[in-house]
Design a protein around this motif. Structure first.
Motif, PDB file in Angstrom:
ATOM      1  N   LYS A  44      -2.493  -0.767   7.059  1.00  0.00           N
ATOM      2  CA  LYS A  44      -2.480  -1.831   8.073  1.00  0.00           C
ATOM      3  C   LYS A  44      -2.461  -1.252   9.476  1.00  0.00           C
ATOM      4  O   LYS A  44      -3.080  -1.794  10.385  1.00  0.00           O
TER       5      LYS A  44
ATOM      6  N   TYR B 278       2.460   2.799   1.684  1.00  0.00           N
ATOM      7  CA  TYR B 278       1.012   2.929   1.570  1.00  0.00           C
ATOM      8  C   TYR B 278       0.305   1.734   2.236  1.00  0.00           C
ATOM      9  O   TYR B 278      -0.616   1.911   3.040  1.00  0.00           O
ATOM     10  N   VAL B 279       0.753   0.533   1.913  1.00  0.00           N
ATOM     11  CA  VAL B 279       0.137  -0.679   2.473  1.00  0.00           C
ATOM     12  C   VAL B 279       0.301  -0.702   3.992  1.00  0.00           C
ATOM     13  O   VAL B 279      -0.658  -0.993   4.724  1.00  0.00           O
ATOM     14  N   GLU B 280       1.486  -0.384   4.477  1.00  0.00           N
ATOM     15  CA  GLU B 280       1.737  -0.369   5.924  1.00  0.00           C
ATOM     16  C   GLU B 280       0.877   0.673   6.634  1.00  0.00           C
ATOM     17  O   GLU B 280       0.375   0.430   7.730  1.00  0.00           O
TER      18      GLU B 280
ATOM     19  N   ARG C 201       4.707   2.216  -2.449  1.00  0.00           N
ATOM     20  CA  ARG C 201       3.643   1.205  -2.340  1.00  0.00           C
ATOM     21  C   ARG C 201       3.686   0.495  -0.995  1.00  0.00           C
ATOM     22  O   ARG C 201       2.652   0.332  -0.342  1.00  0.00           O
ATOM     23  N   SER C 202       4.867   0.084  -0.555  1.00  0.00           N
ATOM     24  CA  SER C 202       4.956  -0.605   0.740  1.00  0.00           C
ATOM     25  C   SER C 202       4.611   0.342   1.889  1.00  0.00           C
ATOM     26  O   SER C 202       3.974  -0.060   2.867  1.00  0.00           O
TER      27      SER C 202
END
Length: 186
Positions: free
Chosen positions: A134, A129-131, A126-127
């Motif tokens: 961004k 994916y978010v990065e 998840r982290s």
């Protein structure tokens, strides 16, 4: 009449799969934006009829959109091998299959990205994916390269793929995605 030996072999294979009992949608042939939009609407209606939860329908629509866009973006019409897209169910588990012909340069990029995404620790995905979102940058073609990441993320990394040399620098790219798989041992 289906003349492409690849689709004949695929149809034979999927008809004998234990993990698919009902086929909700099978598309074989030319794809364009109109087909993509119609397919997503039809998938949604079929999943509603099958009483899938709203969150699974949304997730499936996102995955299907990305897979269909992959076909329309990367299709190689001069090979004589047509793309396919299949959605099937077994109870409340969905299998989404697609295949199309791509160039060697696309093969290298796709293979690298999918191998990278599949190997990421599930707890860290998840982290990651978010990065990735961004830090994404649009290419001159308006592509940020996040479609494969979206498919892998939305399917909880339940993705398999195969690349096969077809002819003259072209490769068959087959993608097999599972959504809403029941946990074993319950």
């Amino acid at each position: 009449m289906i003349e492409d030996p690849k689709i004949r072999a695929l149809l034979n294979d999927i008809s004998h799969r234990d993990k698919i009992k009902d086929y909700l949608l099978v598309i074989y042939g030319q794809f364009n934006q109109d087909i993509l939009v119609s397919a997503i609407k039809l998938i949604e209606k079929k999943l509603v009829l099958e009483k899938f939860p709203a969150n699974v329908i949304t997730k499936t629509k996102i995955i299907c959109t990305e897979m269909l866009q992959n076909i329309t973006k990367h299709k190689q019409e001069d090979t004589g091998i047509l793309p396919y897209f299949i959605v099937g169910t077994n109870d409340k588990t969905l299998n989404i299959l697609s295949g199309n012909i791509i160039t060697e340069s696309s093969k290298t990029i796709i293979e690298s990205k999918l191998n990278e995404y599949i190997k990421i620790n599930k707890g860290d995905f998840r982290s990651y994916y978010v990065e990735a979102f961004k830090n994404s940058v649009l290419s001159n073609k308006g592509n940020a390269g996040l479609g494969l990441l979206e498919i892998v993320y939305r399917s909880n990394q339940n993705v398999k793929f195969k690349m096969q040399d077809v002819k003259d620098g072209y490769f068959s790219f087959d993608l097999d995605v599972v959504v809403n798989e029941k946990a074993t041992g319950s």
